[in-house]
Design a protein around this motif. Structure first.
Motif, PDB file in Angstrom:
ATOM      1  N   VAL A 122      -3.381 -14.031 -20.216  1.00 46.89           N
ATOM      2  CA  VAL A 122      -3.009 -15.414 -19.979  1.00 46.89           C
ATOM      3  C   VAL A 122      -1.715 -15.650 -20.741  1.00 46.89           C
ATOM      4  CG1 VAL A 122      -3.651 -17.774 -20.434  1.00 46.89           C
ATOM      5  CG2 VAL A 122      -5.381 -16.128 -19.729  1.00 46.89           C
ATOM      6  N   ASN A 149       6.110  -6.989 -13.945  1.00 47.61           N
ATOM      7  CA  ASN A 149       6.532  -8.299 -13.460  1.00 47.61           C
ATOM      8  C   ASN A 149       7.335  -8.281 -12.178  1.00 47.61           C
ATOM      9  OD1 ASN A 149       5.601 -10.179 -15.668  1.00 47.61           O
ATOM     10  ND2 ASN A 149       6.703  -8.618 -16.828  1.00 47.61           N
ATOM     11  N   THR A 157       7.166  -5.494  -9.718  1.00 46.52           N
ATOM     12  CA  THR A 157       6.728  -4.633  -8.623  1.00 46.52           C
ATOM     13  C   THR A 157       5.388  -5.105  -8.059  1.00 46.52           C
ATOM     14  OG1 THR A 157       5.472  -3.122  -9.998  1.00 46.52           O
ATOM     15  CG2 THR A 157       7.807  -2.646  -9.740  1.00 46.52           C
ATOM     16  N   ARG A 158       5.130  -4.669  -6.836  1.00 47.33           N
ATOM     17  CA  ARG A 158       3.856  -4.979  -6.196  1.00 47.33           C
ATOM     18  C   ARG A 158       2.713  -4.365  -6.974  1.00 47.33           C
ATOM     19  NH1 ARG A 158       4.642  -2.691  -0.487  1.00 47.33           N
ATOM     20  NH2 ARG A 158       2.531  -2.041  -0.961  1.00 47.33           N
ATOM     21  N   PHE A 192       1.976  -6.482  -9.855  1.00 55.74           N
ATOM     22  CA  PHE A 192       1.303  -7.712  -9.436  1.00 55.74           C
ATOM     23  C   PHE A 192      -0.181  -7.441  -9.210  1.00 55.74           C
ATOM     24  CE2 PHE A 192      -0.361 -10.739  -6.434  1.00 55.74           C
ATOM     25  CZ  PHE A 192       0.112 -11.950  -6.933  1.00 55.74           C
ATOM     26  N   ASP A 193      -0.466  -6.352  -8.492  1.00 55.04           N
ATOM     27  CA  ASP A 193      -1.867  -6.002  -8.246  1.00 55.04           C
ATOM     28  C   ASP A 193      -2.600  -5.763  -9.557  1.00 55.04           C
ATOM     29  OD1 ASP A 193      -1.337  -6.179  -5.600  1.00 55.04           O
ATOM     30  OD2 ASP A 193      -1.468  -4.043  -5.144  1.00 55.04           O
ATOM     31  N   ARG A 204      -1.906  -6.976 -12.576  1.00 56.72           N
ATOM     32  CA  ARG A 204      -2.151  -8.224 -13.313  1.00 56.72           C
ATOM     33  C   ARG A 204      -3.206  -9.058 -12.601  1.00 56.72           C
ATOM     34  NH1 ARG A 204       2.222 -11.604 -13.467  1.00 56.72           N
ATOM     35  NH2 ARG A 204       3.269 -10.419 -11.839  1.00 56.72           N
ATOM     36  N   ALA A 205      -3.154  -9.072 -11.263  1.00 55.86           N
ATOM     37  CA  ALA A 205      -4.142  -9.856 -10.516  1.00 55.86           C
ATOM     38  C   ALA A 205      -5.542  -9.315 -10.785  1.00 55.86           C
ATOM     39  CB  ALA A 205      -3.826  -9.804  -9.020  1.00 55.86           C
ATOM     40  N   GLN A 249      -6.684 -10.415 -14.179  1.00 59.65           N
ATOM     41  CA  GLN A 249      -7.022 -11.844 -14.278  1.00 59.65           C
ATOM     42  C   GLN A 249      -8.307 -12.171 -13.554  1.00 59.65           C
ATOM     43  OE1 GLN A 249      -4.740 -15.314 -13.263  1.00 59.65           O
ATOM     44  NE2 GLN A 249      -2.996 -14.465 -14.312  1.00 59.65           N
ATOM     45  N   SER A 250      -8.467 -11.664 -12.349  1.00 57.06           N
ATOM     46  CA  SER A 250      -9.667 -11.965 -11.584  1.00 57.06           C
ATOM     47  C   SER A 250      -9.907 -10.829 -10.614  1.00 57.06           C
ATOM     48  CB  SER A 250      -9.489 -13.284 -10.824  1.00 57.06           C
ATOM     49  OG  SER A 250     -10.512 -13.420  -9.864  1.00 57.06           O
ATOM     50  N   VAL A 278      -6.633  -5.760  -2.830  1.00 53.44           N
ATOM     51  CA  VAL A 278      -6.342  -4.732  -3.823  1.00 53.44           C
ATOM     52  C   VAL A 278      -7.503  -3.743  -3.857  1.00 53.44           C
ATOM     53  CG1 VAL A 278      -6.015  -4.290  -6.283  1.00 53.44           C
ATOM     54  CG2 VAL A 278      -4.968  -6.290  -5.231  1.00 53.44           C
TER      55      VAL A 278
END
Lengths: 374, 458
Positions: A12, A221, A223-224, A227-228, A230-231, A234-235, A244
Motif C-alpha cells: 500500500v 511500475n 511493465t505489464r 502490474f500483474d 503488484r495486482a 494487493q488482491s 492473471v
C-alpha cells in the motif's frame, strides 16, 4: 481493505509528505528509545550519538559503509520483489550462499579468461540462486507448500549442500583454512575511488546495485509483468478475475527473487574476498528482509535503509571506544525496524481517513441535484 | 450506521439513547448500550450449531472456566419463543436456510441484550415469501417494545414495514416522512432528487447471431455438481437473465465462463470460436467483459488509484499497454474518458478506488468493462449495493450497449431488475436450469416461487 501485512510490506503506497514523515518519525523515536537504553546502561547518549556522527563522517568509514551496503541493498531488492506479491522469500539467505559457493567454485576454476570469467561467475550465481528459489515456487503452486516454510528449510539444506561442495569438490586446504580456489586476479571486479580521502576504493558492484534498483522500479511500475505482480500482491482474487495466471506469477517471482539473491553475494566474492570460505559473510538474506521492511520496498527507501544499516553495523567499533557495548547497535537496529512499522501504520490510518474526507468534501462542494448517496 | 454501531467515530454531533447522550468507541460500547446490528452478510460459522454461534464471544461461564451450555440453551429457547423466531438451538448453521440464518443473526443480538436493532439491507438475500416471514418477525419484535432501524434500498418494503421513514442522500437527511403519506414513487424521487428510473427495456434488439453458446456445462466441487448440465445461447443484442436464490450455482457458472474455475462442457463458444481451452486473460481479450458479483474481491484494487484500476483486466490491451509496457499516458487518458462518460464522481483519477462510494466504484467498473468493444458482458448483480442514481445510470448503460449489439448475461437477486432488463429469463435451482420464463408476462411472485422450487415456474 488492505491488511496489516499489506501495509507492513509496503504494497500500500503512501503519497506526498506522508511518505517522508513516517520514516523520520520512526528514526526520531528509535533515537529516543536508544537514548533511554544508553541512560539505563549508564552511558551518555549525547556523547554516543556525537561519536557516531563523527565516526560516520570520516572518509574511510564512508567507503566502508558504501561497501557493506551494496550487498545489503541487492539482498533487500531480492526480498522486496517477493514482498510486493505477498511472497515471503525467507530463503534469500540460502540462495545467495549456495549461489556464492557454486560461483566461487566455477570462477576459481578459471575456465574462461578475464572479463569473461567475471560474466560466467555472475551468470552462474544468478542461475543457481534462481533455481534454488524456484524449488520453493514450484512446491507452492503444485503442492500448496507455504513458501515461508519451504524457504526456511531450503536455507538449512543450502548450508549443508554448500559445505559438502566445498569439502568434496571446490575446496583447497590452505593451512587450516578450507576455501574454494581463489578467483584469479584478472577476474577481480575493480573498485571505484568514489570517496575522496579514503584508503580503499568502493566496491565496483555499487554500479550494478544502482542499475538493479532502477530496473526494479521500471519492472514493477512500468511493465505489464510488474502490474500483474503488484495486482496479485494487493488482491489475488481481483488478479485472478483480471486474467492473471497466479501460479505462473508465483514461480516467475520466486525465480526473479532468487536470481537477484544470487547476485547479492557477488560484491563480496568478486570485489572483496575472491573465494568462498568459512569467513564468507552470513545472514545477508535476513538483513535484506529488515532493510526491505525499513525501505517499504521502495528502491530509494531501501537504499537509505541499506546505508543506515551498514552505518550502524560499522559504527559498533567506534562505540566500543566509549565503553558502550556493541550490542547497543543491534538494539538500535531492532528498534528502528519496529518504529518504522508502527509509524507507517499510524500514518497509513491517518491517510485513509484524510483521503475519504477530502473526496467527500470535494464532491460535496459542487452540489448537483441528481444522484443519491447510499 | 457504522457510527451508530461504534465502528467509526463521528466528527461532530451526538447520539442520544432514551434522551441521554452516549459516545461509542467500539462495537462493544454500542452493544453495552443496547444497540445490536444485523449485517447484510451473515457472520455465522457454518459448522457450529445455532447455540454455539449465538454464545460465541459472550459465552456463559460456569465456575470461571467451563461453558454453561444448559443456561444458554434455556435463554435461547426463551428468546426464540418470546419473539416467535422458531429457532432450534442444536441445529448446525449449515443445515439452515437463508431466512433461518437471518433469524439466528437477530437472535444473536437479542441474546446480547439489544433493545435497538439495526438491520442493514436484510432482504437483499431473501426471496419474497421469506421477506414476508421476516416482516412478521419484525412486527412481533416491535410489539414487544423493541426499536428497529431498517436500512434498505427497496422502497416498497420500507413503506410496508416502517412506522417512520428518514431519507438520506449523500450523507444528509433530506426528509422524514410518514409511510402513510407517501408513495413509493414519491419516496424514490426524494432519494434521487429527480425523476425515478425504471429498469424496463423498450423494443427488442435481439438478433439471430449467437454470441455465446453453452452446452452441457457442469462444475464439480468436492464431487458434487454445483452447476449441472447448463445449456443456453445468448444472441447479440440480447439480455439473458438468470434468476435464482443465491448460492444455487450462479457464481460458479459465471466463474466457469470466465475461465476462473475448472468445468466440463460439451460446447463453449464465443462468436463461434471454442473458448473452452482459453485462459481467463484470453477470454477477456477475446471480448468478454465482466462485472463481478463482489467488486471489492474481484473487481478492484482498492488501494490503487483509479487509473490503475482501469488497467486491471485489460492489461494486455490498448490503450493500457504497448507490448510489455504499461502505457501510463494512454491508461490515464482513457480513465478520464470513463470518469466523464460514466459520471464517476471523483475529484481525480489519482485517488484510491477505496475512497469512492460503492455506486461510483461500480460505474467505473461498468465503464471499464464496456471498453474495448466487448462481445459479451457478464453482469453479476450489477446494481447491488449502489444508490438509486447509480442504479439508473448502470441500467441505461446496459440498455444502450444491448441496443448496440452486446450480448449480456445478467445475474441478479433483484427480481424487478431481472424482469425489467432481460429479453429472456432462465431459473437456476441447485445448479440446474429448471425453467424458462417470459419476462414480459411473469410477476416477481411467480419468479420467486420458481426460484425456490415451490411452483412449477411460469
Amino acid at each position: 481493505m488492505s491488511s496489516f501485512l499489506d501495509r507492513l510490506t509496503g504494497r500500500v503506497r503512501l503519497g506526498g509528505w506522508l511518505a517522508v514523515a513516517a520514516p523520520v518519525i520512526a528514526i526520531l523515536f528509535a533515537v529516543l528509545i536508544t537514548s533511554a537504553v544508553l541512560l539505563v546502561a549508564g552511558n551518555d547518549p549525547v556523547e554516543a550519538f556525537r561519536t557516531l556522527a563523527d565516526y560516520g563522517s570520516q572518509p574511510p568509514t564512508m567507503a566502508l559503509i558504501l561497501n557493506t551496503s551494496v550487498g545489503y541493498y541487492i539482498s533487500a531488492l531480492a526480498v522486496a520483489v517477493g514482498f510486493r506479491m505477498n511472497l515471503f522469500n525467507i530463503g534469500v539467505d540460502g540462495q545467495y550462499r549456495l549461489a556464492a559457493v557454486v560461483a566461487a567454485g566455477l570462477g576459481g576454476a578459471a575456465v574462461l579468461p578475464g572479463v569473461l570469467n567475471i560474466v560466467l561467475t555472475i551468470v552462474c550465481a544468478v542461475v543457481v540462486g534462481a533455481l534454488w528459489a524456484a524449488i520453493a515456487g514450484v512446491l507452492k503452486v503444485t503442492r500448496g507448500v507455504s513458501e515461508v516454510i519451504s524457504t526456511i528449510m531450503l536455507n538449512a539444506i543450502a548450508t549443508g549442500v554448500g559445505s559438502w561442495l566445498v569439502s568434496n569438490y571446490f575446496g583447497v586446504l590452505n593451512g587450516n583454512d578450507l576455501a574454494t580456489r581463489p578467483i584469479p586476479d584478472d577476474a577481480h571486479v575493480p573498485g571505484i575511488p568514489l570517496v575522496a580521502g579514503a584508503p580503499q576504493p568502493v566496491n565496483g558492484f555499487i554500479v550494478l546495485a544502482v542499475i538493479l534498483g532502477a530496473a526494479y522500479y521500471v519492472l514493477l511500475n512500468r511493465t505489464r509483468f510488474g502490474f500483474d505482480l503488484r495486482a496479485t500482491g494487493q488482491s489475488e482474487t481481483a488478479a485472478v478475475a483480471s486474467g492473471v495466471n497466479v501460479r505462473r506469477m508465483v514461480v516467475a517471482t520466486m525465480v526473479i527473487s532468487g536470481a537477484v539473491a544470487g547476485l547479492s553475494g557477488m560484491p563480496e566474492l568478486l570485489g572483496a574476498s575472491f573465494k568462498y570460505s568459512n569467513n564468507f559473510p552470513t545472514g545477508l538474506g535476513f538483513t535484506g528482509i529488515a532493510i526491505a521492511l525499513l525501505g517499504r520496498n521502495n528502491p530509494v527507501g531501501m537504499a537509505v535503509g541499506a546505508l543506515l544499516w551498514a552505518f550502524l553495523d560499522t559504527s559498533s567499533d567506534a562505540l566500543q571506544l566509549l565503553n558502550i557495548s556493541k550490542e547497543i547497535v543491534q538494539i538500535m537496529q531492532g528498534v528502528i525496524v519496529l518504529s518504522v512499522i508502527v509509524a507507517y501504520e499510524l500514518v497509513h490510518r491517518y491517510r485513509i481517513v484524510a483521503e475519504q474526507r477530502r473526496v467527500s468534501r470535494e464532491l460535496a462542494a459542487p452540489a448537483e441535484p441528481e444522484g443519491a448517496a447510499a | 450506521m457504522k457510527i451508530l454501531y461504534g465502528m467509526q467515530r463521528p466528527d461532530e454531533g451526538e447520539i442520544r439513547i432514551n434522551g441521554s447522550p452516549v459516545g461509542f468507541h467500539t462495537p462493544a460500547d454500542a452493544i453495552a448500550a443496547g444497540i445490536g446490528m444485523v449485517h447484510q452478510h451473515f457472520m455465522l460459522a457454518d459448522n457450529l450449531t445455532v447455540l454455539e454461534n449465538v454464545v460465541l464471544g459472550s459465552e456463559p461461564r460456569k465456575g470461571g472456566i467451563a461453558l454453561d451450555f444448559a443456561a444458554a440453551h434455556k435463554r435461547i429457547k426463551e428468546i426464540s419463543d418470546a419473539y416467535g423466531l422458531g429457532i432450534r438451538p442444536d441445529a448446525t448453521v449449515e443445515e439452515l436456510g437463508v431466512g433461518d440464518r437471518q433469524r439466528v443473526e437477530i437472535l444473536k443480538v437479542l441474546y446480547r441484550g439489544a433493545r435497538i436493532l439495526i438491520l442493514d439491507e436484510p432482504t437483499a438475500v431473501l426471496v419474497p415469501h421469506e421477506v414476508e416471514e421476516l416482516f412478521g418477525n419484525l412486527r412481533d419484535l416491535v410489539s414487544q417494545g423493541l426499536t428497529i432501524l431498517f436500512i434498505s434500498h427497496k422502497l416498497d418494503e420500507v413503506l410496508r414495514v416502517a412506522d417512520a421513514i428518514t431519507v438520506i442522500r449523500r450523507g444528509t437527511t433530506v426528509a422524514t416522512v410518514d409511510p402513510k403519506d407517501v408513495t413509493a414513487r414519491g419516496l424514490a424521487e426524494l432519494m434521487v432528487g429527480s425523476e425515478l428510473p425504471s429498469p424496463e427495456t423498450r423494443e427488442s434488439t435481439v438478433t439471430d447471431v449467437v454470441a455465446l453458446s453453452v452446452r452441457g456445462l457442469s462444475v464439480l466441487t468436492d464431487g458434487r455438481a454445483v452447476v449441472d448440465d447448463a445449456s443456453f445461447d445468448i444472441h447479440k443484442g440480447e439480455v439473458l437473465g438468470i434468476a435464482g436464490v443465491e448460492g444455487n450455482g450462479q457464481a460458479e457458472l459465471v466463474e466457469a465462463i470466465m475461465g476462473m474455475r475448472a468445468c466440463t462442457a460439451d460446447l463453449l463458444t464465443l462468436n463461434g470460436a471454442s473458448i473452452a481451452d482459453w485462459s481467463t486473460l484470453r477470454r477477456r481479450a477475446g471480448g468478454i467483459g465482466y462485472i463481478p458479483e463482489d467488486r471489492h474481491r474481484h473487481g478492484l484494487l482498492l488501494e490503487s488509484p483509479l487509473w490503475e484500476n482501469r488497467v486491471l483486466g485489460h492489461q494486455t490491451r490498448r490503450p493500457n499497454a504497448r507490448g510489455i509496457w504499461i502505457d501510463r499516458a494512454g491508461a490515464r487518458a482513457d480513465t478520464r474518458r470513463i470518469v466523464e462518460e460514466y459520471d464517476v464522481r471523483t475529484p481525480g483519477i489519482d485517488v484510491d478506488a477505496a475512497a469512492l462510494s460503492g455506486g461510483n466504484q461500480q460505474k467505473l467498473i461498468v465503464g471499464r468493462e464496456m471498453s474495448g468493444d466487448p462481445v459479451l458482458l457478464i453482469a453479476s448483480h450489477p446494481t447491488r449495493g449502489v444508490d438509486v442514481g447509480a442504479q439508473a445510470a448502470i441500467w441505461d448503460h446496459l440498455r444502450r450497449a444491448r441496443a448496440a449489439g452486446l450480448a449480456v448475461l445478467l445475474i441478479s437477486a433483484d427480481l424487478d431488475e431481472l424482469i425489467g432488463l432481460s429479453d429472456s429469463l432462465k431459473v437456476i435451482l441447485r445448479g440446474r436450469i429448471v425453467a424458462d420464463v417470459d419476462p414480459a408476462t411473469v410477476t416477481p411472485e411467480q419468479l420467486g416461487s420458481a426460484m425456490t422450487g415451490a411452483g412449477e415456474g411460469a
